[in-house]
Design a protein around this motif. Sequence first.
Motif, PDB file in Angstrom:
ATOM      1  N   UNK A   1       2.132  -2.562  27.104  1.00 58.05           N
ATOM      2  CA  UNK A   1       3.015  -1.467  26.586  1.00 58.05           C
ATOM      3  C   UNK A   1       3.782  -1.309  27.831  1.00 58.05           C
ATOM      4  N   UNK A   2       5.032  -1.818  27.555  1.00 58.47           N
ATOM      5  CA  UNK A   2       6.022  -1.340  28.625  1.00 58.47           C
ATOM      6  C   UNK A   2       6.946  -0.250  28.349  1.00 58.47           C
ATOM      7  N   UNK A   3       7.474   0.220  29.326  1.00 61.51           N
ATOM      8  CA  UNK A   3       8.551   1.196  29.199  1.00 61.51           C
ATOM      9  C   UNK A   3       9.682   0.700  28.641  1.00 61.51           C
ATOM     10  N   UNK A   4      10.066  -0.638  28.871  1.00 61.81           N
ATOM     11  CA  UNK A   4      11.271  -1.144  28.294  1.00 61.81           C
ATOM     12  C   UNK A   4      10.969  -1.422  26.749  1.00 61.81           C
ATOM     13  N   UNK A   5       9.841  -2.021  26.538  1.00 64.27           N
ATOM     14  CA  UNK A   5       9.386  -2.484  25.161  1.00 64.27           C
ATOM     15  C   UNK A   5       9.342  -1.371  24.140  1.00 64.27           C
ATOM     16  N   UNK A   6       8.598  -0.124  24.743  1.00 63.84           N
ATOM     17  CA  UNK A   6       8.171   1.085  23.833  1.00 63.84           C
ATOM     18  C   UNK A   6       9.507   1.828  23.748  1.00 63.84           C
ATOM     19  N   UNK A   7      10.194   2.042  24.659  1.00 67.52           N
ATOM     20  CA  UNK A   7      11.472   2.812  24.464  1.00 67.52           C
ATOM     21  C   UNK A   7      12.340   2.057  23.454  1.00 67.52           C
ATOM     22  N   UNK A   8      12.523   0.735  23.469  1.00 68.79           N
ATOM     23  CA  UNK A   8      13.762   0.086  22.835  1.00 68.79           C
ATOM     24  C   UNK A   8      13.346  -0.113  21.213  1.00 68.79           C
ATOM     25  N   UNK A   9      11.720  -0.149  20.865  1.00 70.00           N
ATOM     26  CA  UNK A   9      11.332  -0.068  19.720  1.00 70.00           C
ATOM     27  C   UNK A   9      11.518   1.336  19.043  1.00 70.00           C
ATOM     28  N   UNK A  10      11.164   2.423  19.744  1.00 70.68           N
ATOM     29  CA  UNK A  10      11.112   3.693  19.109  1.00 70.68           C
ATOM     30  C   UNK A  10      12.788   4.177  18.945  1.00 70.68           C
ATOM     31  N   UNK A  11      13.695   3.753  19.724  1.00 70.47           N
ATOM     32  CA  UNK A  11      15.058   3.937  19.616  1.00 70.47           C
ATOM     33  C   UNK A  11      15.624   3.258  18.434  1.00 70.47           C
ATOM     34  N   UNK A  12      15.120   1.838  18.041  1.00 66.55           N
ATOM     35  CA  UNK A  12      15.656   1.143  16.940  1.00 66.55           C
ATOM     36  C   UNK A  12      15.106   2.084  15.891  1.00 66.55           C
ATOM     37  N   UNK A  13      13.875   2.331  15.890  1.00 67.72           N
ATOM     38  CA  UNK A  13      13.252   3.240  14.606  1.00 67.72           C
ATOM     39  C   UNK A  13      14.212   4.420  14.206  1.00 67.72           C
ATOM     40  N   UNK A  14      14.595   5.225  15.408  1.00 61.86           N
ATOM     41  CA  UNK A  14      15.621   6.235  14.920  1.00 61.86           C
ATOM     42  C   UNK A  14      16.973   5.768  14.710  1.00 61.86           C
ATOM     43  N   UNK A  15      17.155   4.673  15.011  1.00 62.95           N
ATOM     44  CA  UNK A  15      18.617   4.148  14.831  1.00 62.95           C
ATOM     45  C   UNK A  15      18.948   3.720  13.237  1.00 62.95           C
ATOM     46  N   UNK A  16      17.694   3.377  12.479  1.00 63.02           N
ATOM     47  CA  UNK A  16      18.029   2.981  11.367  1.00 63.02           C
ATOM     48  C   UNK A  16      17.440   4.059  10.160  1.00 63.02           C
ATOM     49  N   UNK A  17      16.713   5.184  10.710  1.00 62.54           N
ATOM     50  CA  UNK A  17      16.359   6.380   9.790  1.00 62.54           C
ATOM     51  C   UNK A  17      17.425   6.731   9.025  1.00 62.54           C
ATOM     52  N   UNK A  18      16.864   7.105   7.672  1.00 59.89           N
ATOM     53  CA  UNK A  18      17.939   7.859   6.805  1.00 59.89           C
ATOM     54  C   UNK A  18      17.508   9.497   6.915  1.00 59.89           C
ATOM     55  N   UNK A  19      16.227   9.480   6.839  1.00 61.41           N
ATOM     56  CA  UNK A  19      15.466  10.941   6.637  1.00 61.41           C
ATOM     57  C   UNK A  19      14.543  11.481   7.862  1.00 61.41           C
ATOM     58  N   UNK A  20      13.588  10.435   8.084  1.00 63.08           N
ATOM     59  CA  UNK A  20      12.657  10.795   9.002  1.00 63.08           C
ATOM     60  C   UNK A  20      11.924   9.564   9.712  1.00 63.08           C
ATOM     61  N   UNK A  21      11.462   9.872  10.815  1.00 60.92           N
ATOM     62  CA  UNK A  21      10.673   8.792  11.478  1.00 60.92           C
ATOM     63  C   UNK A  21       9.337   9.346  11.897  1.00 60.92           C
TER      64      UNK A  21
END
Length: 341
Positions: free
Chosen positions: A154-174
Amino acid sequence: MTTIAVIPGDGIGPEVVEQALDTVEALGLDLDFERFDHVNAETFLSEGTALSDADFDRIRKTDGVLLGAVGDARLTHTDYARSVLLRLRFDLDLYVNYRPAKLLNDRLSPLRDETRRAIDCVVVRENTEGLYAGVGGVLRPETPYEMTMDAEINTHHGVSRIIDYAFSIARRSVCMVDKSNAVRFGGRLWQRHWREAADRHPHLETSHLYVDAAVMKLVEDPTRYDVIVANNSHGDILSDLTSQLAGGLGTSISANINGDTGFGLYEPVHGTAPDIAGQGVANPIGAILSAALMLERLGHAEQAGAVRRAVDEVIEAGRTTPDLGGTLGTRDVGAAIRAAL
Ligand code: NAD
Ligand code: IPM
Ligand code: MN
């Protein structure tokens, strides 16, 4: 001209990809297909490699990849998947595994309670790290003193970018799913990035679940979830569950995406289904809708919508393969979808 690399693969892969390609071709778009039919288990068994460096370079230069499935009962170690599917995911840095699950027809839900059937969520699976990274080793193999280790990366780079992506496509909630009550260091890293990202998005609802509770709650009421973000192995498992809640593994779609360049490899969530391979009864809808997602992401949203409507119509009419309760074969379902287009 847009070029698509096509890797049919093994088992039902070629059967369902044929229907996806025929359906895309029926749309009359200006697309060019570069086929990689030799990338399969047979080639791996005879030559020791299935996807050569030259293939990889050609694929890298295309606009996207459509893949069926890879896997073979004769290849029990991970080398084959690692040299084809995982290589493409890792070396093209397709760090998002986007797996939407939306109930296609009320009849297809395995849930008794009508008010809890309307699943419409996306599993955002980290696709380049975790237990899949291949870091580890073996000591004293094949002796009573054998010791194996597979490290979860688990890397800082890998974890932060996937969490950011999840927020970027959310309509209501994550909802973030992990096992941070048991996994010491990686758990903390995910939790820290999760809390920081949640603080940056106060307008979205956020929740956290341990993976064991998450599977239970998803079955109890899948309608609660919008985007679910998880590591590589948890995302793998969660997305088979959400697939089945949305109508079956045969209908589920995915995109492996580089969130920065947008390059994508599109594939159904299912595998090679050796139990039904060669019988002509595999459901082609997962492959057809994965191709529709590819078209949408390549700028053909209207045509993608038309394919989705044709699929809905065919399911509504009960013109399906046996996994969805019908009696048609793979080709008949593909033809019915094209007729509805
Ligand atoms: P699987 O997804 O191939 O099959 C699981 C069950 O779902 C089987 O009963 C199968 O018949 C059914 N099923 C799957 N797709 C279907 C379809 N389109 N229509 C109707 N029924 C369908 O999973 P598995 O059996 O665990 O794996 C078989 C092989 O596939 C293994 O080698 C595995 O590693 C590989 N695999 C590859 C991918 C991939 O390439 N992305 C994904 C999953 C599994
Ligand atoms: C998937 C598959 C693969 C994975 C296997 C074949 C390595 O199950 O695409 O979900 O675990 O990622
Ligand atoms: Mn899987």
